[in-house]
Write an enzyme that holds these catalytic residues in place. Structure first.
Site, PDB file in Angstrom:
ATOM      1  N   LEU A  12    -136.505 -28.922  12.427  1.00 37.13           N
ATOM      2  CA  LEU A  12    -136.931 -29.092  13.819  1.00 37.13           C
ATOM      3  C   LEU A  12    -137.083 -30.585  14.089  1.00 37.13           C
ATOM      4  O   LEU A  12    -137.987 -31.228  13.579  1.00 37.13           O
ATOM      5  CB  LEU A  12    -138.264 -28.370  14.071  1.00 37.13           C
ATOM      6  CG  LEU A  12    -138.389 -26.929  13.571  1.00 37.13           C
ATOM      7  CD1 LEU A  12    -139.760 -26.359  13.943  1.00 37.13           C
ATOM      8  CD2 LEU A  12    -137.269 -26.053  14.128  1.00 37.13           C
ATOM      9  N   GLY A  13    -136.169 -31.132  14.880  1.00 37.31           N
ATOM     10  CA  GLY A  13    -136.214 -32.553  15.209  1.00 37.31           C
ATOM     11  C   GLY A  13    -135.119 -33.326  14.503  1.00 37.31           C
ATOM     12  O   GLY A  13    -134.877 -33.131  13.309  1.00 37.31           O
ATOM     13  N   ALA A  14    -134.455 -34.216  15.252  1.00 39.80           N
ATOM     14  CA  ALA A  14    -133.366 -35.017  14.687  1.00 39.80           C
ATOM     15  C   ALA A  14    -133.488 -36.466  15.114  1.00 39.80           C
ATOM     16  O   ALA A  14    -132.509 -37.110  15.510  1.00 39.80           O
ATOM     17  CB  ALA A  14    -132.006 -34.443  15.098  1.00 39.80           C
ATOM     18  N   LYS A 106    -148.629 -36.299  11.312  1.00 38.68           N
ATOM     19  CA  LYS A 106    -150.025 -36.681  11.047  1.00 38.68           C
ATOM     20  C   LYS A 106    -150.949 -36.318  12.204  1.00 38.68           C
ATOM     21  O   LYS A 106    -152.092 -35.917  11.993  1.00 38.68           O
ATOM     22  CB  LYS A 106    -150.113 -38.173  10.746  1.00 38.68           C
ATOM     23  CG  LYS A 106    -149.504 -39.050  11.819  1.00 38.68           C
ATOM     24  CD  LYS A 106    -149.389 -40.485  11.377  1.00 38.68           C
ATOM     25  CE  LYS A 106    -148.603 -41.305  12.387  1.00 38.68           C
ATOM     26  NZ  LYS A 106    -147.170 -40.952  12.416  1.00 38.68           N
ATOM     27  N   GLY A 135    -145.847 -42.836   4.725  1.00 36.85           N
ATOM     28  CA  GLY A 135    -144.391 -42.784   4.616  1.00 36.85           C
ATOM     29  C   GLY A 135    -143.871 -42.365   3.259  1.00 36.85           C
ATOM     30  O   GLY A 135    -144.136 -41.263   2.777  1.00 36.85           O
ATOM     31  N   LYS A 206    -154.297 -40.782   9.757  1.00 34.41           N
ATOM     32  CA  LYS A 206    -153.991 -40.779   8.321  1.00 34.41           C
ATOM     33  C   LYS A 206    -155.267 -40.816   7.491  1.00 34.41           C
ATOM     34  O   LYS A 206    -155.350 -40.177   6.435  1.00 34.41           O
ATOM     35  CB  LYS A 206    -153.094 -41.974   7.996  1.00 34.41           C
ATOM     36  CG  LYS A 206    -151.724 -41.886   8.657  1.00 34.41           C
ATOM     37  CD  LYS A 206    -150.946 -43.176   8.532  1.00 34.41           C
ATOM     38  CE  LYS A 206    -149.595 -43.074   9.232  1.00 34.41           C
ATOM     39  NZ  LYS A 206    -148.869 -44.361   9.227  1.00 34.41           N
ATOM     40  N   GLY A 307    -140.023 -45.867   8.299  1.00 32.49           N
ATOM     41  CA  GLY A 307    -138.575 -45.999   8.161  1.00 32.49           C
ATOM     42  C   GLY A 307    -137.949 -44.638   7.972  1.00 32.49           C
ATOM     43  O   GLY A 307    -138.483 -43.787   7.251  1.00 32.49           O
TER      44      GLY A 307
END
Length: 434
Positions: A12-14, A106, A135, A206, A307
């Site tokens: 789900l999500g690109a 998050k 990350g 976080k 990144g």
């Protein structure tokens, strides 16, 4: 070739991370199958807009706008959409359909984590979220698994790459905040609206996740004390450098009291870190998390905090773990949040401070300042005086304190501002990393 069982993976999500996850799933399918013990079949990629420009050359037939249909029949669902809704709804649907889920969200975990973990526990599924904090740095598994038999006393970390990039350049180049922020936006380190980063919201989310894991206690986002870096200017950076410190936006999660009456504090704010401390050498957009545990001692985790391809590494590690669990069978490992330690207000935290004030340059001023601090139970460790005004009528005092209670310090600074000898309170920064 080994005839592996086939597992369907729904993505789900690109965006920057999602496209890299899809690319690596397709490119390294053989290697991933050998590591996972199962063939990971990318069943599809749910997106909002089929025609939006995307990184990489991914097969168009994989894309769909029907996320709900894609989730049905999936063994593993990877959620990289971000935001709260519809991500929350899709994750709950995936869990209730029997899938394990992998997420880097998050914000969702910091606000709805207990609901999502509860749902997974009810059906024996598992939630993986290594990429949700810091990350590519492996910090979630060490806290959840490797240190599960230890007592974590303190976590202190740089968990937002954008603010570290800004503060690092302000320190090393003497640049102004606004100029570096503009560069960060131009380079893609900061969003057009940088509020989530520079005001500490991202770091607070976080911190809530890390503290929940470290102290086996549900930490609501509203319990995290949060301050951003927008007040940090060149003068403050110069003063920090002169005193042997560097300014970093820190997430601090701390166990307080003794075993008979324990509590925890979770906070995010800019702080002074001694240049000899390992966190002081974290430059650019990198992240680092410093963990202090009772038996293991001091541990530090360092690397890229953001990144696309770096975060994709953490996501794929979770996917392999989820695949292995599917092959082995059994129920998922639930979250350990049974300690239920009370979360204290920032006013009950004890630390050191650096107070910078401008005062009238005349006899008796130092005695008034020292007396005000003493009356407030704040002890002076160091004091430096320089001329602040061109006419030498104003002096600047940089006062380093011994450890003091935050509430005492705050009240004392208010009394200093109203004392009649202080023209302006320039800054109050906490000192961390002793």
């Amino acid at each position: 070739m080994t005839d592996y069982r086939r597992l369907r993976v729904a993505l789900l999500g690109a965006g920057a991370v999602g496209s890299q996850v899809a690319r690596l799933l397709l490119k390294h399918s053989g290697e991933l199958a050998d590591r996972a013990g199962a063939t990971l079949e990318l069943a599809g990629i749910a997106v909002r807009n089929l025609d939006a420009p995307r990184e990489g050359d991914l097969p168009r037939e994989l894309f769909t706008t029907d996320a709900e249909s894609l989730i049905v029949g999936a063994d593993i669902v990877i959620e990289l959409m971000g935001g709260i809704e519809p991500a929350r709804t899709y994750l709950l649907q995936a869990i209730n359909s029997g899938a394990d889920v992998v997420t880097a969200n998050k914000a969702l975990l910091a606000t709805h984590g207990p609901e999502i973990f509860d749902a997974a526990d009810q059906v024996g599924a598992e939630v993986y979220y290594e990429a949700a904090a810091a990350g590519a740095i492996p910090i979630i598994r060490p806290l959840r698994d490797s240190l599960a038999g230890d007592r974590v006393q303190r976590i202190m970390g740089i968990v937002n790459g954008t603010t570290n990039y800004i503060l690092d350049r302000m320190d090393t180049e003497g640049a102004e905040f606004a100029d570096v922020l503009a560069d960060a936006q131009r380079l893609g380190y900061a969003e057009a609206d940088p509020t989530a980063d520079v005001e500490g919201f991202d770091a607070a989310q976080k911190a809530a996740i890390l503290a929940s894991l470290a102290f086996h206690t549900t930490v609501p986002l509203e319990s995290v004390h949060r301050e951003g870096i927008t007040s940090i200017d060149k003068t403050m950076m110069d003063a920090a450098r002169h005193a042997g410190y560097v300014v970093k936006l820190l997430a601090v999660c701390e166990r307080l009291g003794d075993e008979s009456e324990e509590s925890i504090s979770v906070r995010v704010y800019p702080a002074l870190v001694d240049r000899s401390h390992p966190l002081a050498s974290v430059h650019g957009a990198n992240n680092a998390v410093f963990v202090q545990a009772e038996a293991a001692g001091n541990l530090m985790f360092y690397g890229a905090g953001a990144g696309g391809v770096q975060t994709a590494s953490a996501v794929l590690g979770d996917v392999v773990s989820a695949a292995r669990r599917h092959i082995a069978g059994g129920v998922g490992v639930g979250e350990s949040t049974l300690a239920n330690l009370p979360i204290v207000d920032i006013g009950r935290v004890t630390t050191r401070y650096q107070i910078t004030v401008e005062v009238d340059d005349r006899p008796g001023v130092l005695a008034t300042v020292a007396g005000t601090l003493s009356d407030g139970r704040v002890s002076i460790a160091t004091l430096e005086q320089t001329v602040a005004g061109e006419d030498a009528a104003t002096a600047r005092l940089v006062i380093g304190t011994h450890k003091a209670l935050e509430q005492d310090l705050s009240e004392t600074v208010e009394r200093l501002a109203a004392s009649g000898v202080v023209e302006r309170v320039v800054s109050v920064l906490r000192v961390e990393g002793d």
